[in-house]
Design an enzyme around this catalytic site. Structure first.
Site, PDB file in Angstrom:
ATOM      1  N   GLY A 113       0.766  -1.244   0.000  1.00  0.00           N
ATOM      2  CA  GLY A 113       0.000   0.000   0.000  1.00  0.00           C
ATOM      3  C   GLY A 113       0.795   1.292   0.000  1.00  0.00           C
ATOM      4  O   GLY A 113       0.328   2.308  -0.497  1.00  0.00           O
TER       5      GLY A 113
ATOM      6  N   GLU B 148       3.375   4.297   6.224  1.00  0.00           N
ATOM      7  CA  GLU B 148       2.241   3.362   6.184  1.00  0.00           C
ATOM      8  C   GLU B 148       1.069   4.030   5.465  1.00  0.00           C
ATOM      9  O   GLU B 148       0.839   5.228   5.621  1.00  0.00           O
ATOM     10  CB  GLU B 148       1.900   3.005   7.638  1.00  0.00           C
TER      11      GLU B 148
ATOM     12  N   ASP C 206      -5.922   1.215  10.527  1.00  0.00           N
ATOM     13  CA  ASP C 206      -7.324   0.945  10.823  1.00  0.00           C
ATOM     14  C   ASP C 206      -7.419   0.532  12.291  1.00  0.00           C
ATOM     15  O   ASP C 206      -7.525   1.374  13.176  1.00  0.00           O
ATOM     16  CB  ASP C 206      -7.824  -0.133   9.859  1.00  0.00           C
TER      17      ASP C 206
ATOM     18  N   LYS D  77      -8.176   5.619  10.511  1.00  0.00           N
ATOM     19  CA  LYS D  77      -9.606   5.415  10.788  1.00  0.00           C
ATOM     20  C   LYS D  77      -9.841   5.508  12.288  1.00  0.00           C
ATOM     21  O   LYS D  77      -8.926   5.300  13.078  1.00  0.00           O
ATOM     22  CB  LYS D  77     -10.024   4.038  10.274  1.00  0.00           C
TER      23      LYS D  77
ATOM     24  N   ASP E 183      -5.854  -1.033  -2.046  1.00  0.00           N
ATOM     25  CA  ASP E 183      -6.532  -1.904  -3.001  1.00  0.00           C
ATOM     26  C   ASP E 183      -7.826  -2.488  -2.458  1.00  0.00           C
ATOM     27  O   ASP E 183      -8.061  -2.517  -1.254  1.00  0.00           O
ATOM     28  CB  ASP E 183      -5.626  -3.090  -3.350  1.00  0.00           C
TER      29      ASP E 183
ATOM     30  N   ARG F 118      -5.129   0.369  -6.850  1.00  0.00           N
ATOM     31  CA  ARG F 118      -3.992   1.001  -6.179  1.00  0.00           C
ATOM     32  C   ARG F 118      -3.491   2.214  -6.953  1.00  0.00           C
ATOM     33  O   ARG F 118      -2.921   3.138  -6.390  1.00  0.00           O
ATOM     34  CB  ARG F 118      -2.826   0.012  -6.052  1.00  0.00           C
TER      35      ARG F 118
HETATM   36  P1  IMP Z   1      -4.960  -2.564  10.673  1.00  0.00           P
HETATM   37  O1  IMP Z   1      -4.023  -3.629  11.146  1.00  0.00           O
HETATM   38  O2  IMP Z   1      -6.394  -2.891  11.023  1.00  0.00           O
HETATM   39  O3  IMP Z   1      -4.580  -1.186  11.149  1.00  0.00           O
HETATM   40  O4  IMP Z   1      -4.950  -2.614   9.099  1.00  0.00           O
HETATM   41  C1  IMP Z   1      -3.944  -2.012   8.373  1.00  0.00           C
HETATM   42  C2  IMP Z   1      -3.851  -2.559   6.969  1.00  0.00           C
HETATM   43  O5  IMP Z   1      -5.114  -3.020   6.479  1.00  0.00           O
HETATM   44  C3  IMP Z   1      -3.436  -1.453   6.022  1.00  0.00           C
HETATM   45  O6  IMP Z   1      -2.034  -1.379   5.907  1.00  0.00           O
HETATM   46  C4  IMP Z   1      -4.127  -1.839   4.732  1.00  0.00           C
HETATM   47  O7  IMP Z   1      -3.319  -2.729   4.001  1.00  0.00           O
HETATM   48  C5  IMP Z   1      -5.369  -2.565   5.171  1.00  0.00           C
HETATM   49  N1  IMP Z   1      -6.547  -1.666   5.215  1.00  0.00           N
HETATM   50  C6  IMP Z   1      -7.163  -1.142   6.293  1.00  0.00           C
HETATM   51  N2  IMP Z   1      -8.211  -0.377   5.944  1.00  0.00           N
HETATM   52  C7  IMP Z   1      -8.258  -0.409   4.590  1.00  0.00           C
HETATM   53  C8  IMP Z   1      -9.126   0.218   3.617  1.00  0.00           C
HETATM   54  O8  IMP Z   1     -10.071   0.952   3.915  1.00  0.00           O
HETATM   55  N3  IMP Z   1      -8.830  -0.043   2.321  1.00  0.00           N
HETATM   56  C9  IMP Z   1      -7.796  -0.837   1.918  1.00  0.00           C
HETATM   57  N4  IMP Z   1      -6.977  -1.433   2.798  1.00  0.00           N
HETATM   58  C10 IMP Z   1      -7.192  -1.227   4.115  1.00  0.00           C
END
Ligand code: IMP
Length: 190
Positions: free
Chosen positions: A53, A108, A112, A140, A168, A174
């Site tokens: 990403g 990064e 999320d 988020k 993606d 992307r």
């Molecule tokens: P986390 O571990 O929940 O913080 O997720 C982080 C990873 O999930 C990011 O590096 C993205 O690869 C993917 N991700 C989280 N939210 C989204 C989104 O809305 N669209 C696409 N990829 C996401």
């Protein structure tokens, strides 16, 4: 966050809404790059991009920096082709460089739940960098579940699945120059 449009970007047939327009992203990156230049004046930064990403973000951010930079990348598992986090983080590709004693800035795309970054930071910290900071383009609201030291933050987005600018859905979108949401029909087709 502004729903700015830069002309052609609203024309992609799968996009429901543009959340952050390309000009808006580029302007914010230039501001962040100026901050990084100030903070790291006289030092050399090792940018660590989190694949896949962050590849577009990393390229744009780095081109606005004037401090000396080196690049490395890591790949970790995240969502696969679903839109929910599993909480399981695996290193798919490790760094090429030794980061001991280095000023490391992790780049990064989106934070999320924060689980991925949390894992990554613990892992990198154990390698003894002299400093370890994070730049995240998007975040988020759920991120409050883990307390993360995000030094440079681009934009807050609502709790919706977004694509574009490196992000993606099932490996697509992307390359869009903006961040937006997909039409519901797109999910129904996969
Ligand atoms: P986390 O571990 O929940 O913080 O997720 C982080 C990873 O999930 C990011 O590096 C993205 O690869 C993917 N991700 C989280 N939210 C989204 C989104 O809305 N669209 C696409 N990829 C996401």
């Amino acid at each position: 966050m502004g729903a700015s449009t830069d002309g052609a970007e609203s024309l992609h047939p799968d996009i429901e809404q543009v959340l952050i327009g390309s000009a808006h992203i580029q302007a914010r990156l230039r501001e962040i790059a100026a901050e990084i230049d100030r903070d790291y004046a006289g030092r050399q930064v090792l940018l660590v991009g989190v694949l896949k990403g962050a590849f577009i973000l990393m390229a744009d951010l780095a081109r606005s920096l004037t401090v000396p930079v080196e690049f490395d990348f890591m790949a970790v598992s995240s969502y696969g082709s679903a839109t929910q986090t599993s909480g399981v983080v695996r290193i798919l590709k490790d760094l090429d460089l030794d980061i001991a004693g280095r000023d490391v800035l992790v780049v990064e795309d989106i934070v999320d739940s924060g689980l991925t970054l949390n894992y990554l930071l613990r892992n990198l910290r154990a390698r003894g960098p002299s400093s370890l900071e994070v730049m995240a383009l998007l975040s988020k609201p759920d991120q409050t579940r883990v307390d993360l030291p995000i030094r440079y933050q681009g934009f807050a987005v609502p709790n919706v699945f977004v694509v574009g600018y490196g992000l993606d859905y099932a490996e697509r979108y992307r390359n869009l120059s903006f961040v937006g949401t997909l039409r519901p029909e797109v999910y129904a087709q996969t």
